[in-house]
Design an enzyme around this catalytic site. Structure first.
Site: not given
Length: 513
Positions: A79, A154, A178
């Site tokens: 990420k 996210s 997330s």
């Protein structure tokens, strides 16, 4: 069988005996990214050259009988919120669009030490604020099961790339769900470890008391392999805990005898989709058929979780993001244009004889701060900064932030009492399957409620894991969430693997070309 169909554990086995090479694995996944990511949009950047160079190095060392790391040859997507030396780390924001990290985060350093092949950086909601990966400043990511739907957020890019077969493993972060929420919506396995079990050093902070780094994979065995590589105490992180890292990947296959699973009565109220409820209850029955004892428990303060989270997280965000002002860090507005604009405003006020207006005019420094932040932050980030700043302001601190901290303690005490009766808590991840792109963008409250079942683990600091347990009539994945007392990741992984040996939901793949 295609290399893309092998699990990470199977790939490691094949690599270790020399039946395949790291270069072959990297090439297969890079080709899948070229073919599929145009539709999904999971990656912000792909490092094909670096990945192949690393793979060649691993193959050379294996041929020379030299030692290699525990992830040697496995592609891992990261990420875009974890610093990686010399690479741009954007956090999905224009604010950090040109930021090249001068050091490796501990998680990235541990992946490199383990000889993982870092294949690319995945898309995310800006500064991890969002539940749909639509808040990225660069692109929206789509759910591989239905490209009209969001993958959740996210960590939507990390979940989508694993679901779409573009990486066997990925790293995400979980502040209010997330990792777990996109894992549930994309049909993969995702874990939020106990707070302090994985180092946050080099993680760009959103809400420091809630953020945690964790693995995303196709199944619990693979998640165990990745967690084992990244977990453990880090002297560079003052919140890192001195707790042992068990050999998760060796223990994950051991059965859990005498397990008691808690089902929370407050999780099955109004608003829960009928298909989700049916899939979760069926998953509980699967555990019961495996000899697990089921017991109803209560988390009476769970109804306050979302409200508490959306006070504490924005307060911490408003503090953490204060450094991004164009002077200390991040994007800076066009200074000459800004100064010309300011001079023009001053001339107009002086010509009009408005001395009060002249006195209230920004200084050049304040105007630079104001414009830099307004031009580079997206709407959701601005909303949370304003909410957090308001809650922390004089006269409101006691009424909002301090009260939220007290409720947070009550939420943790609920879990402590529940875990005196049960070993794990099972329940839904989201109230409904994946929603359409754009469906909730104009309704922040509806978007915040997608975290309804996940934020409690972050507030309590405990661990949780999510894995597929069913599908909607439209073919969208439905996930089951398990939560455990602190530092019981081993129990979570073994229980998830136990379910996956009895069902095949985790083996199903979206029909991308």
């Amino acid at each position: 069988m295609s290399l893309l169909e092998l699990s990470a554990k199977q790939l490691l086995a094949e690599l270790s005996v020399g039946r395949i090479t790291a270069v072959e694995v990297a090439e297969a996944y890079l080709a899948a990214i070229v073919q599929r990511d145009k539709q999904v949009g999971a990656f912000l950047r792909v490092d094909a050259e670096g990945a192949l160079a690393k793979a060649r190095d691993i193959d050379d060392r294996r041929r020379a009988k030299q030692p290699v790391g525990r992830l040697a040859g496995l592609p891992v997507a990261v990420k875009d919120i974890l610093c990686s030396r010399g690479e741009v780390t954007t956090c999905g924001s224009r604010m950090l669009e040109r930021f090249k990290a001068p050091y490796d985060s501990t998680v990235v350093a541990r992946l490199k030490d383990a000889d993982a092949v870092l294949i690319g950086r995945t898309n995310m909601d800006e500064f991890a604020m969002g539940g749909s990966t639509e808040n990225s400043a660069f692109q929206a990511t789509r759910n591989p099961w239905d490209l009209a739907c969001t993958p959740g957020g996210s960590s939507g890019g990390s979940a989508a790339c694993v679901a779409a077969g573009m990486a066997p493993l990925a790293i995400g972060t979980d502040t209010g769900g997330s990792i777990r929420q996109p894992a549930g919506l994309c049909g993969v396995t995702g874990m939020k470890p106990t707070y302090g079990h994985v180092s946050r050093y080099g993680l760009v902070a959103f809400a420091s008391s809630l953020d945690q780094v964790g693995p995303l994979a196709r199944n619990a065995e693979d998640a165990a392999v990745l967690l084992e590589a990244i977990a453990g105490h880090d002297p560079l992180d003052s919140t890192s805990v001195q707790a042992p890292v068990p050999p998760y990947s060796e223990w994950v296959g051991q059965p859990l005898t005498g397990l008691t699973l808690g089902v929370v009565r407050e999780h099955f109220g109004p608003g829960l989709d009928a298909e989700v409820e049916a899939a979760v209850r069926e998953a509980v029955r699967v555990y019961e058929s495996l000899g697990v004892k089921i017991k109803e428990v209560s988390l009476p303060h769970s109804k306050y979780c979302v409200a508490t989270y959306y006070i504490i997280a924005p307060c911490e965000a408003s503090s953490n993001l204060a450094r991004y002002d164009g002077a200390h860090y991040g994007y800076r507005t066009d200074a000459p244009a800004m100064q010309a604009e300011l001079a023009d405003e001053r001339r107009r006020l002086e010509t009009a004889g408005d001395q009060r207006g002249v006195g209230e005019l920004d200084t050049a420094l304040v105007r630079m701060y104001r414009r830099s932040r307004s031009e580079s932050f997206g709407a959701e980030v601005k909303r949370r900064i304003m909410l957090g700043t308001y809650a922390l302001s004089a006269g409101y601190y006691d009424a909002y932030y301090l009260k939220a901290l007290k409720v947070r303690r009550l939420i943790r005490q609920d879990f402590d009492r529940a875990f005196e009766e049960v070993d794990l808590i099972a329940g839904p991840v989201t109230a409904a399957p994946a929603f359409k792109i754009g469906e909730k963008v104009d309704d922040p409250l509806a978007m915040y409620l997608v975290d309804l079942y996940t934020v409690s683990a972050n507030l309590a600091g405990i661990g949780g894991i999510v894995f597929p347990c069913g599908a909607s009539a439209g073919g969208l994945p439905i996930g089951l969430q398990l939560q455990a007392p602190p530092f019981e990741e081993d129990r979570l992984l073994r229980a998830a693997h136990m379910f996956q040996t009895a069902t095949d939901w985790h083996t199903r793949r979206p029909s991308l070309p």
